[in-house]
Design a protein around this motif. Structure first.
Motif, PDB file in Angstrom:
ATOM      1  N   ASP A   1     -12.826  -7.649 -41.619  1.00 35.43           N
ATOM      2  CA  ASP A   1     -11.570  -7.065 -42.108  1.00 35.43           C
ATOM      3  C   ASP A   1     -11.404  -5.626 -41.622  1.00 35.43           C
ATOM      4  N   HIS A   2     -12.512  -4.878 -41.551  1.00 39.84           N
ATOM      5  CA  HIS A   2     -12.432  -3.509 -41.042  1.00 39.84           C
ATOM      6  C   HIS A   2     -12.009  -3.511 -39.576  1.00 39.84           C
ATOM      7  N   ALA A   3     -12.554  -4.436 -38.793  1.00 44.60           N
ATOM      8  CA  ALA A   3     -12.175  -4.539 -37.385  1.00 44.60           C
ATOM      9  C   ALA A   3     -10.700  -4.900 -37.247  1.00 44.60           C
ATOM     10  N   MET A   4     -10.211  -5.768 -38.144  1.00 46.97           N
ATOM     11  CA  MET A   4      -8.797  -6.146 -38.117  1.00 46.97           C
ATOM     12  C   MET A   4      -7.917  -4.942 -38.415  1.00 46.97           C
ATOM     13  N   SER A   5      -8.311  -4.158 -39.422  1.00 43.70           N
ATOM     14  CA  SER A   5      -7.545  -2.968 -39.796  1.00 43.70           C
ATOM     15  C   SER A   5      -7.525  -1.948 -38.663  1.00 43.70           C
ATOM     16  N   ALA A   6      -8.667  -1.752 -38.035  1.00 45.16           N
ATOM     17  CA  ALA A   6      -8.745  -0.782 -36.944  1.00 45.16           C
ATOM     18  C   ALA A   6      -7.901  -1.233 -35.757  1.00 45.16           C
ATOM     19  N   SER A   7      -7.919  -2.523 -35.439  1.00 45.88           N
ATOM     20  CA  SER A   7      -7.115  -3.047 -34.333  1.00 45.88           C
ATOM     21  C   SER A   7      -5.635  -2.867 -34.607  1.00 45.88           C
ATOM     22  N   ALA A   8      -5.225  -3.120 -35.857  1.00 42.83           N
ATOM     23  CA  ALA A   8      -3.814  -2.972 -36.217  1.00 42.83           C
ATOM     24  C   ALA A   8      -3.364  -1.522 -36.051  1.00 42.83           C
TER      25      ALA A   8
END
Length: 846
Positions: A455-462
C-alpha cells in the motif's frame, strides 16, 4: 367524476401530436438529430438493450457466437399498438438474461413497416413486435458470403419470465457426461487439450447458468458436473459444500483443483475466473482481411488448405564491422554475441579454405554453431540483446587464436563495455551461462513488496504520477525480464516484485495462479459508484487493480508486458504515454517490429522473439502517424497485406478534442501490437473526399475505419468513439465477426493544407458569426417553448396518473376497512344472539 381510461388518454395524446403542424414536427426531429438521438426511444435509457441498425445486425446478432435475444420494435403506435407494453417486458428479460451471458438487441423499425429496412425476410418477421432467440453458431454462405444463424421465434406470453425461459431453453448443452469415480478423468480426446471445469452439485438437472458458461467457453474449456453422491471425487478435491466449481487438469495435472470462491450467480466474476484457464479463442477462416491469407485471399493453394508449420526460434541478427560499435559498444543494453566460423548453420570447413574453426594460429575448434544457441538467444529479451558475428567476413571483430565458436558477454551500461576486463568469454556450448552472466549485469531497480509495503508503494506511485506494475510469483528473486522492465519504464511505471504471496493477497489481487502480472492505480471516488464502501466521501482515493490479460497481449514477454503497461499509462496518465512510446526502448521495439516486416539482418532486434501463446505474438506499441498526400501510399501500400486502422478525428492539432481522440487511437495501437495493423490518423473535417471513400461523413466524426489495401475492402465503425468500442471493431475484423465491404472508389488523399483550412474557418467564424448566433438563439427560444410544453404535458399526465393511483389505493383501503368492519359487526351480532339463547335455556332449566 368518471375519468378517461389510461389507454384512451395515450391514444388521444398520440393523435394530438400527429395533428401538430408539420413544421414543428420537423423542427423537433432536426433537434433530436442534432442532439445525437437515434431511433427506438423505447430503449433510450436501457443499458441492457443495444439498439442496432441494419449494419449492426451483422456484427451484433448474426456474426457472433454469443447467444442473443433480438426484438424488432417501432416507436410509432400506429405501426405497433403493443410495442410499448412488450418493450417494457423485453427490458426486464434483457436485464435478467445478461446474468447468463446473453446479449440483448433491439432493431428499429419505426416508420419503416412493412419492409422494415429490407430486413423482414432475413429476420423472418411478419408482424410487430417480434422477438427471436439466436443461440446457434453462425455460418457463412459460400456463395453470397453473408452470415447465417438459425433463429428461434418467441410466440409465448407477453411477460419477461416467459421470454427469459424461451431464450435459455435454446442455448446448446455442451456439457460432457456427469463424472463418476469410474469415468473420471475424461479421455484426452474428450478434453481436446483444454482444462476441465467441474461443478459439484446436489441437483439432478443442470442449471441454465452453468450451461451458458459451457456454451460461452466451448472449444476452450470442457465442462462437466459431479453429483454430491460421488463421495470419492468430493473427497479427492476436499469439497465440503454444494454447489462448488473448480478447474482441474490444468496442464494435465489431475491432483490440483483451482476452486472458484466468488459469487456463483455472477456471470462476470465466473467468466473472469475461467478465462485465466481457457485456451485462446480459435482463429476463424472467412472473408476478413487478416493474417494467413494467400495471394488470392483464399488462404489456400490449388484448392487445398495449407497447414501452418510451427516455426522454431529464429537466430539473432548478424553484426558486421560497420555496425558492431554503434549497435553493441554504444548501447546501454547487455549483449551476448556468438562468434562463429562461416554463415549460420554452415558446418566447419564447408566451402572454406583452411576451415579449421580457428581465427589465425592457435587453438583448433570444430566451428559448429551449438544446437541450443538459437533457443537460449530467443530468451534474451528486454534489455538483453543477442547477436552473431561471422568471423570469415568480420575477422577484425574476432579474437585471434581462440577456438570457434565462442560467446562474449558485454554487460549492461556503457562503462561495462569500455572495460575490457569486464567482458566475459564463454565456450560455444555455454550459452545458458552466458545468458545468466548478462542477466546478472542488470541493476535491480524493482521494488520488493510484501503485505506491509504494498500500500505504501501504491501511495508513493500515485504521488509521483506513475503506474504500479507488480509481478506476483512463487519465486524468491525477480526474473531478468522484470529487472529489464523496471529499467526500461523507470520514469512512467514503478515495477514491484511480490514473492510467495499468501492466499489472502492472491484473492485481493484477483490472481488465480502464479506467476501473474497486475497493475495498481489510484482513482477518485465518484458519486453514485455502487462499488464504494458505505460512507465513502466523493473524491476519496480508491485503489484500482487490473490483471494482465493474456488473451489480449499474449504470453507474458518483455514486449507484451511493456505493451500492457503502455496501454494502462495511456488511459491513466496520457501525458506520460508519448514519452514512453518515443523513449529509447519504445523506439527500439518499434524498429524491431518494423524490421521484421521487410528489413533483414537489422542489428536493432533484441533477439527475443517470444511466441505469445497460440500463435499470437505481442510486440511493442505501434506509432500512430498522420496521413497526408505525400505519405499515404507509404503508410498504406496498395499491395500490402497489412491492415490500416485509420482514425478520422474531428479536427487537427488545433482542435480542442484532438488530444482525447488521438489518445483513443494510440491506446488501440498499444492493444494490437501483435496484430497486422498499421495505425494512422487524419483530420476528417478537412479531407472530406478521402472520408467519402470509406462512407465517413462529417456528422459521424470521430470514427475509425479498418481498411485492407490489397483486397480493397473496409469495415466502418458504429457506436461511441472509445477505446473499448474501437478495439471491438478491430478485433471483429480480424476474427471475421465484423463484415467488410468493398470500396467503390480508390481512396485518394487531397493535397490540402488542413491547418490553413482550419484557420480560414476560424476567421470566417469571427466575422460572420452574429447572424448565426441570433438564429441559434431564436431557434433555442422556440425549441425551449416546445420542450417546456412537452414537459408540462408529461408532468400533468404523470400527476394525473399519480392521483388516480392514490385515489384507487385510498378506495381499496376504504373498501377493505368497510369489509373488515362489516365482518366484525356480523361476528358481534352472532355472539350476542348466542348469549341470549343460552340465558333463555338456563331459565327454562331452572
Amino acid at each position: 367524476v368518471k375519468r378517461e381510461p389510461f389507454p384512451a388518454r395515450v391514444e388521444r395524446a398520440a393523435a394530438e401530436r400527429k395533428d401538430r403542424p408539420q413544421t414543428m414536427r420537423g423542427l423537433i426531429a432536426v433537434a433530436a438529430l442534432a442532439a445525437g438521438a437515434h431511433g427506438l426511444e423505447l430503449f433510450a435509457d436501457d443499458p441492457s438493450v443495444v439498439v442496432v441498425d441494419k449494419k449492426g445486425i451483422n456484427s451484433k446478432v448474426l456474426k457472433t457466437t454469443a447467444p442473443v435475444m433480438l426484438g424488432v420494435f417501432s416507436d410509432n403506435a400506429e405501426e405497433c399498438e403493443h410495442c410499448a407494453l412488450i418493450a417494457a417486458e423485453f427490458s426486464k428479460a434483457a436485464k435478467k438474461l445478461a446474468s447468463y451471458g446473453v446479449q440483448s438487441a433491439a432493431f428499429d423499425c419505426t416508420d419503416a413497416w412493412p419492409r422494415c429496412h429490407s430486413m423482414t425476410s432475413p429476420l423472418q418477421i411478419t408482424n410487430l413486435p417480434a422477438i427471436k432467440a439466436f443461440t446457434a453458431p453462425f455460418t457463412v454462405n459460400p456463395y453470397t458470403k453473408k452470415p447465417h444463424r438459425d433463429q428461434s421465434p418467441y410466440e409465448g406470453a407477453a411477460n419477461a419470465r416467459s421470454m427469459q425461459k424461451h431464450v435459455l431453453a435454446q442455448i446448446p448443452d455442451t456439457l460432457i457426461e456427469r463424472q463418476t469415480g469410474e469415468s473420471f478423468p475424461p479421455s484426452t480426446e474428450v478434453l481436446g487439450g483444454s482444462a476441465l471445469v467441474l461443478l459439484f452439485t446436489d441437483r439432478d438437472s443442470s442449471s441454465p447458468l452453468y450451461k451458458s458458461l459451457a456454451n460461452s467457453f466451448a472449444g476452450r474449456l470442457t465442462f462437466a458436473e459431479v453429483h454430491s453422491s460421488e463421495e470419492g471425487l468430493t473427497a479427492q478435491y476436499a469439497i465440503d459444500k454444494f454447489p462448488t466449481m473448480l478447474v482441474t487438469l490444468v496442464d494435465h495435472d489431475v491432483d490440483k483443483g483451482y476452486v472458484y470462491k466468488g459469487d456463483l450467480k455472477s456471470w462476470a466474476e465466473m467468466s473472469g475466473f475461467l478465462e485465466a484457464y481457457a485456451l485462446p479463442p480459435a482463429e476463424t477462416d472467412d472473408d476478413s482481411a487478416g493474417e494467413g491469407a494467400s495471394e488470392d485471399g483464399t488462404g489456400a493453394e490449388d484448392g487445398k488448405k495449407k497447414k501452418k508449420k510451427k516455426k522454431g526460434p529464429e537466430g539473432p541478427p548478424t553484426l558486421t564491422e560497420d555496425d558492431f560499435g554503434a549497435t553493441v559498444l554504444k548501447s546501454q543494453n547487455a549483449w551476448m554475441v556468438l562468434f562463429r566460423d562461416g554463415e549460420a548453420g554452415e558446418e566447419a570447413g564447408d566451402g572454406v579454405e583452411g576451415g579449421d574453426g580457428v581465427v589465425g594460429d592457435g587453438v583448433v575448434g570444430d566451428g559448429v554453431v551449438p544446437d541450443d544457441w538459437a533457443k537460449v538467444a530467443a530468451k534474451a529479451d528486454g534489455l538483453i540483446s543477442a547477436g552473431e558475428v561471422d568471423c570469415k567476413t568480420s575477422a577484425k571483430l574476432c579474437d585471434s587464436g581462440v577456438a570457434l565458436p565462442y560467446i562474449k558477454v558485454y554487460g549492461f551500461g556503457l562503462d561495462e563495455k569500455d572495460d575490457i576486463m569486464a567482458i566475459e568469454r564463454f565456450k560455444g556450448d555455454q550459452a545458458a551461462r552466458a545468458l545468466q552472466e548478462a542477466s546478472d549485469s542488470l541493476p535491480d531497480a524493482t521494488l520488493k513488496l510484501n503485505a506491509m509495503t504494498t500500500d505504501h508503494a501504491m501511495s508513493a506511485s500515485a504521488q509521483e504520477g506513475r503506474l504500479l506494475l507488480i509481478l506476483l510469483s512463487n519465486k524468491s528473486e525477480p526474473p531478468t525480464m522484470l529487472k529489464s522492465l523496471a529499467l526500461a519504464m523507470e520514469d512512467q511505471v514503478a515495477v514491484g516484485f511480490y514473492p510467495n504471496p499468501d492466499p489472502q493477497t492472491m484473492q485481493r489481487f484477483q490472481v488465480p495462479r502464479l506467476p501473474m502480472f497486475v497493475s495498481m492505480f489510484a482513482s477518485e471516488a465518484m458519486p453514485g459508484d455502487e462499488d464504494l464502501p458505505p460512507g465513502t466521501p466523493p473524491g476519496a482515493m480508491q485503489i484500482g487493480i487490473k490483471p494482465y490479460d493474456p488473451l489480449m497481449f499474449g504470453r507474458p514477454t518483455f514486449e507484451s508486458v511493456f505493451a500492457f503497461s503502455f496501454n494502462m499509462v495511456a488511459q491513466l496518465f496520457p501525458e506520460n504515454a508519448d514519452a514512453m512510446l518515443s523513449g529509447e526502448v519504445g523506439t527500439r521495439l518499434r524498429n524491431a517490429q518494423g524490421g521484421a516486416a521487410g528489413d533483414e539482418g537489422g542489428a536493432g532486434a533484441s533477439g527475443g522473439s517470444g511466441s505469445a501463446g497460440a500463435g499470437k505474438k505481442a510486440g511493442a506499441p505501434k506509432a500512430v502517424v498522420e496521413i497526408s498526400a505525400a505519405n499515404w501510399e507509404e503508410v498504406c501500400p496498395p499491395s500490402s497485406s497489412t491492415l490500416c486502422a485509420i482514425g478520422f478525428l474531428s479536427g487537427g492539432e488545433e482542435s480542442p478534442t484532438f488530444e482525447d481522440e488521438l489518445a483513443v487511437v494510440k491506446a488501440s495501437a498499444a492493444a494490437h501490437t501483435s496484430d497486422p495493423y498499421v495505425f494512422a490518423w487524419v483530420d476528417g473535417s478537412c479531407l472530406l473526399g478521402f472520408g467519402e471513400a470509406f462512407d465517413v461523413q462529417p456528422m459521424g466524426l470521430p470514427t475509425m475505419v479498418a481498411y485492407s489495401p490489397k483486397k480493397q475492402r473496409f469495415a466502418g465503425f458504429v457506436g461511441v468513439f472509445g477505446i473499448e468500442s474501437v478495439n471491438d471493431l478491430l478485433n471483429g475484423v480480424l476474427s471475421g465477426r465484423v463484415k467488410t465491404k468493398p470500396v467503390y472508389q480508390a481512396p485518394v488523399v487531397d493535397d490540402v493544407d488542413c491547418k490553413a483550412v482550419a484557420a480560414e474557418r476560424a476567421a470566417a467564424g469571427e466575422g460572420g458569426g452574429d447572424v448565426a448566433v441570433e438564429e441559434e438563439e431564436d431557434m433555442g427560444d422556440f425549441m425551449a417553448e416546445i420542450l417546456a410544453e412537452e414537459k408540462a404535458a408529461k408532468k400533468a399526465l404523470e400527476e394525473e396518473m399519480k392521483r388516480e393511483a392514490e385515489e384507487k389505493k385510498a378506495q381499496e383501503k376504504a373498501d377493505k376497512e368497510a369489509a373488515k368492519a362489516a365482518a366484525k359487526e356480523a361476528e358481534g351480532g352472532k355472539k350476542k344472539k348466542s348469549k341470549k339463547k343460552k340465558k333463555k335455556k338456563k331459565k327454562s332449566e331452572l
